[in-house]
Enzyme design. Structure first.
Site, short mmCIF file in Angstrom:
data_model
loop_
_atom_site.label_atom_id
_atom_site.label_comp_id
_atom_site.label_asym_id
_atom_site.label_seq_id
_atom_site.Cartn_x
_atom_site.Cartn_y
_atom_site.Cartn_z
N ASP A 64 29.55 40.37 35.90
CA ASP A 64 30.80 39.62 35.99
C ASP A 64 31.74 40.40 36.91
O ASP A 64 32.10 41.54 36.60
CB ASP A 64 31.39 39.49 34.58
CG ASP A 64 32.76 38.84 34.59
OD1 ASP A 64 32.93 37.91 35.38
OD2 ASP A 64 33.63 39.28 33.83
N THR A 97 34.79 35.01 39.82
CA THR A 97 35.48 36.27 40.11
C THR A 97 34.76 37.07 41.20
O THR A 97 35.39 37.80 41.94
CB THR A 97 35.58 37.13 38.84
OG1 THR A 97 34.32 37.13 38.19
CG2 THR A 97 36.61 36.58 37.91
N THR A 98 33.43 36.92 41.28
CA THR A 98 32.69 37.61 42.34
C THR A 98 32.88 36.86 43.66
O THR A 98 33.12 37.47 44.70
CB THR A 98 31.18 37.67 42.00
OG1 THR A 98 31.04 38.03 40.63
CG2 THR A 98 30.45 38.68 42.85
N ASP A 399 33.57 33.21 29.90
CA ASP A 399 33.54 32.53 31.20
C ASP A 399 33.21 31.05 31.04
O ASP A 399 33.82 30.20 31.68
CB ASP A 399 32.50 33.18 32.13
CG ASP A 399 33.07 34.42 32.82
OD1 ASP A 399 34.19 34.79 32.45
OD2 ASP A 399 32.41 34.99 33.70
#
Length: 531
Positions: A64, A97-98, A399
């Site tokens: 994550d 988020t990546t 998530d």
């Protein structure tokens, strides 16, 4: 006349040294790109995981982006901005988020080339802003509306989010669980807003992730107080949440009382006993038979003596309820917290069919079920074979919950698998040809930067990235806007048919936030350290 001549600057003075500014800009861009490259390999369903070892010896395994960057010790100020970037994406959308960091890294790489060509940073910054606005319009046009009654679509998007996690093999279990949890806490009066604090995730070691389930009621990772043989199971429970202590009062300041006579000693003990008995009688009078006691810092919440009397009065005691849990507990039980024994009244109690202690793994948990007029909350009990899996399952579930929350607040779905990015790249490339001057160049670079997502997806899946991205472009040029990379089959297919979908909000916020961050880094031309 001489004075006027002197005041005019000479040619030599008007020369400004730009070398240092360029160096600082370059250093900022390079350090930020280094951060982006660090998380790039963990993008997508076939991305690698990172093992993070903290100073305290704790080990975390995750892919994550927000967690990885949060734990990284980044010292360079511009690189810290990328860490903040993934945090803001985490709070805005919860997923992607990546992606957001990888896009920012690619944009910075393109900006570096433009700066080398001699284009002014402000010009690049304005053009990026314009391109970003256009990109959001294109994405919105591609999106498919979704209804909350269409549970399948919600489950598909939640499982897409879970597929890139360590616990991806459990996505068939966790995705429906996340959808049901979010749908159960939506307030009909405010259907747009979901507060994830209404979903409590309780972690318990033991079993496997397969044993994860939702509980209609309350779960505490605590044992009932067994000190004096009190009850451990209570039917038709009347529950009080108290914030005061059932123990003898102390003096306000540290002072010692010297007792010289044993009759005085007896009197003190007798007074204490009467004080506690008086409290318990008031509690018993309201018909209360289960006490949830908030953790106390100043003095013991309960003493052995009070536990003994509570057990005699057949009152079940659960002590050390955390202060930040109180709001959730009172909302679920539909009762009021009681701050003083004088305010202890029957109407402040919550009612439940059953409060019992259950054995689970190597410990015990407390379940409260059959709550009457239960508030709109839900509890999820997450199980895992070891602490690493357990923590990662919790992060993945968070998530998935965020993805469903995005769909509730903005009800549009968009294809995954690099399809929207390639489509954006194609349409922005075409638009750049219409623009004049430097703007066209900058927009073209923005379009090329977006290809990093499909390129990285292919690369992480062990495919030939150049061949895949070229074929993708070709498919999109022929009008197949939902063609994307199917990493399981290792080829290009219609991604919507493969059920790889994500909320529109994840993509739009990723592009907006990445552009904002890059524009900010571009405009910095000096770093001033203040002691």
């Amino acid at each position: 006349m001489a004075a006027v001549a002197a005041s005019r600057p000479s040619k030599a003075e008007s020369f400004v040294d730009n070398k240092r500014r360029e160096d600082i800009r370059l250093a900022n861009i390079n350090s930020a790109r280094a951060v982006a490259d660090a998380v790039r390999t963990s993008l997508g369903p076939k991305g690698m995981d990172k093992m993070i070892s903290t100073a305290s010896g704790e080990v975390i395994i995750t892919n994550d982006g927000a967690t990885i960057l949060n734990k990284m010790e980044v010292l360079q100020p511009a690189a810290k901005m990328l860490v903040e970037l993934s945090k803001s994406q985490d709070s805005a959308a919860g997923d992607g988020t990546t992606t957001v960091v990888v896009i920012a890294g690619a944009l910075l790489k393109e900006c570096q080339t433009l700066l080398m060509s001699g284009i002014h940073p402000t010009v690049i910054s304005d053009a990026l802003h314009k391109a970003c606005g256009k990109a959001i319009d294109i994405l919105t046009a591609m999106a498919v509306p979704v209804e909350l009654t269409d549970r399948d679509s919600l489950v598909k998007s939640a499982s897409t989010s879970l597929n890139s996690k360590v616990v991806s093999q459990y996505s068939t279990l966790l995705a429906p669980l996340a959808v049901d949890a979010v749908l159960s806490v939506i307030d009909p009066e405010k259907p747009e807003i979901v507060d994830l604090r209404d979903i409590k995730i309780v972690k318990k070691l033991g079993g496997t992730v397969d044993d994860t389930h939702t509980v209609k009621g309350l779960v505490f990772d605590k044992k009932v107080s067994h000190a004096a043989g009190g009850p451990t199971r209570m039917e038709n429970a009347k529950i009080a949440v108290i914030q005061f202590q059932i123990s003898p009062p102390k003096t306000d300041i540290e002072q010692s009382i010297v007792v010289s006579d044993y009759t005085q000693m007896d009197r003190i003990l007798k007074e204490e006993r009467n004080y506690i008995l008086g409290m318990i009688k008031k509690i018993k009078a309201t018909g209360c038979n289960v006490l949830l006691i908030q953790k106390s810092i100043l003095r013991d919440a309960v003493t052995d003596l009070s536990l003994h009397y509570l057990a005699k009065a057949k009152i079940m005691v659960i002590k050390d309820v955390e202060r930040d849990e109180i709001e959730f507990v009172t909302k679920t039980l539909n009762c009021l917290p009681i701050a003083n024994i004088e305010h202890f009244r029957a109407e402040k109690l919550g009612h439940a069919d059953l409060v019992e202690e259950a054995s689970l793994g190597d410990g015990k948990i407390l379940k409260i079920t059959g709550i009457k007029d239960m508030g709109r909350t839900t509890s999820v009990l997450v199980r895992g074979s070891n602490q690493l899996v357990l923590d990662e399952a919790e992060r993945s579930l968070h998530d998935a919950l965020c993805v469903v929350r995005c769909l509730v607040s903005k009800r549009f779905l968009i294809a995954g698998g690099g399809a929207p990015e390639i489509e954006l790249s194609r349409q922005l490339g075409a638009w750049a040809k219409v623009l004049h001057g430097m703007e066209g160049y900058c927009v073209k670079s923005f379009a090329e930067a977006l290809e990093v997502i499909p390129y990285t997806l292919a690369e992480n899946a062990g495919l030939n990235p150049i061949a895949i991205v070229t074929e993708l472009r070709n498919k999109h040029a022929q009008g197949e806007i939902n063609a994307g990379i199917n990493v399981r089959k290792g080829q290009i297919t219609n991604i919507l048919e493969e059920n790889v979908v994500q909320p529109l909000l994840v993509s739009t916020s990723a592009i907006t936030l990445a552009t904002e961050c890059v524009r900010m880094i571009l405009k910095i031309d000096d770093i001033v350290t203040v002691r």
